[in-house]
Design a protein around this motif. Sequence first.
Motif, PDB file in Angstrom:
ATOM      1  N   ASP A  81      -1.384  -3.394  -4.019  1.00  0.00           N
ATOM      2  CA  ASP A  81      -1.980  -2.546  -4.774  1.00  0.00           C
ATOM      3  C   ASP A  81      -2.791  -3.009  -6.077  1.00  0.00           C
ATOM      4  OD1 ASP A  81      -0.028  -3.489  -6.672  1.00  0.00           O
ATOM      5  OD2 ASP A  81       1.125  -1.751  -6.788  1.00  0.00           O
ATOM      6  N   THR A 100      -3.472   2.448  -1.228  1.00  0.00           N
ATOM      7  CA  THR A 100      -2.394   3.428  -1.390  1.00  0.00           C
ATOM      8  C   THR A 100      -2.263   4.131   0.270  1.00  0.00           C
ATOM      9  OG1 THR A 100      -4.015   5.310  -1.421  1.00  0.00           O
ATOM     10  CG2 THR A 100      -3.392   4.073  -3.592  1.00  0.00           C
ATOM     11  N   ALA A 101      -1.332   5.044   0.358  1.00  0.00           N
ATOM     12  CA  ALA A 101      -0.927   5.576   1.645  1.00  0.00           C
ATOM     13  C   ALA A 101      -2.313   6.420   2.135  1.00  0.00           C
ATOM     14  CB  ALA A 101      -0.022   6.569   1.565  1.00  0.00           C
ATOM     15  N   ASP A 102      -3.219   6.895   1.138  1.00  0.00           N
ATOM     16  CA  ASP A 102      -4.465   7.527   1.679  1.00  0.00           C
ATOM     17  C   ASP A 102      -5.575   6.795   1.621  1.00  0.00           C
ATOM     18  OD1 ASP A 102      -2.718   9.980   1.794  1.00  0.00           O
ATOM     19  OD2 ASP A 102      -2.884  10.371  -0.314  1.00  0.00           O
ATOM     20  N   ASP A 103      -5.592   5.511   1.121  1.00  0.00           N
ATOM     21  CA  ASP A 103      -6.681   4.674   1.025  1.00  0.00           C
ATOM     22  C   ASP A 103      -6.208   3.200   1.464  1.00  0.00           C
ATOM     23  OD1 ASP A 103      -9.119   3.264   0.453  1.00  0.00           O
ATOM     24  OD2 ASP A 103      -8.818   3.753  -1.615  1.00  0.00           O
ATOM     25  N   GLU A 117      -5.637   4.087   6.995  1.00  0.00           N
ATOM     26  CA  GLU A 117      -6.408   4.784   8.130  1.00  0.00           C
ATOM     27  C   GLU A 117      -7.550   3.833   8.875  1.00  0.00           C
ATOM     28  OE1 GLU A 117      -9.018   4.866   4.360  1.00  0.00           O
ATOM     29  OE2 GLU A 117      -6.787   5.053   4.827  1.00  0.00           O
ATOM     30  N   CYS A 118      -7.627   2.816   8.248  1.00  0.00           N
ATOM     31  CA  CYS A 118      -8.698   1.819   8.693  1.00  0.00           C
ATOM     32  C   CYS A 118      -8.230   0.967   9.728  1.00  0.00           C
ATOM     33  CB  CYS A 118      -9.294   0.902   7.620  1.00  0.00           C
ATOM     34  SG  CYS A 118     -10.377   1.918   6.422  1.00  0.00           S
TER      35      CYS A 118
END
Length: 248
Positions: free
Chosen positions: A201, A207-210, A213-214
Amino acid sequence: MQDDLGNVVKIPAEVRRVVSLVPSLTESVADTGLLVGATEWCTHPQGLDVTRVKGTKNPDVAKIVELQPDVVLANFEENREPDLQELREAGIAVWVTRIRTVEEAFQSLGRMFTDACRTEKPRWLGEAEAVWAEVRPERRRTAVVPIWRRPWMVVGSGTFTGDVLRRLGVDNLFEEHEERYPKVPVAEIAAMRPDLVVLPDEPYFFTADDGPECFPGLDTALVSGRLLTWYGPSLVQAPATLRAALGT
């Protein structure tokens, strides 16, 4: 006295006033009663009430001089040599640390307390050494450790973070890279097919949303950047907390 870089530093026989330009060193000496100044990035301990001297890369040299510190604590990676030299030319003792491994952290911090701050080693330092001596990973995993995006950057060779992970059973796939923090396209990172993508961090706030997903199809672990990169009191809890997040 000589600091970690071999610079001869004239430390007063009695140290009463210290300015720290490194967040983890600030946290380390906060309880000594000596700290009078720190950077805006020095967020621990919470509620720290000292004069702020701007950032690690752009310290307010004039304000530091006004504080009349007996010694300024710095780091070879965090701080810029021109700023440190300006402080030296103002007649201030500057103690530079060089910490790239957990073992170097123990040695460097010990000398910082006894030689640079003229104080005893804190109890937490001995506790941290004991805790890390008992670390026995149950399995090894490979990982990549992004620390920034736009552009993507990862942990490379010769870093404190890499040694922390190695001791916890995680092998950094970019450890042999020629750079300490190389820029690597996200597709290339994913193509390494690590067992784990470690997302701290800080300095980038993944974060879980950033972030996760990549890396579709890859396991990711969101971890505290402080536990992964800071060499101070956080060393005590770092092994247990990080191992739980890393699955080792």
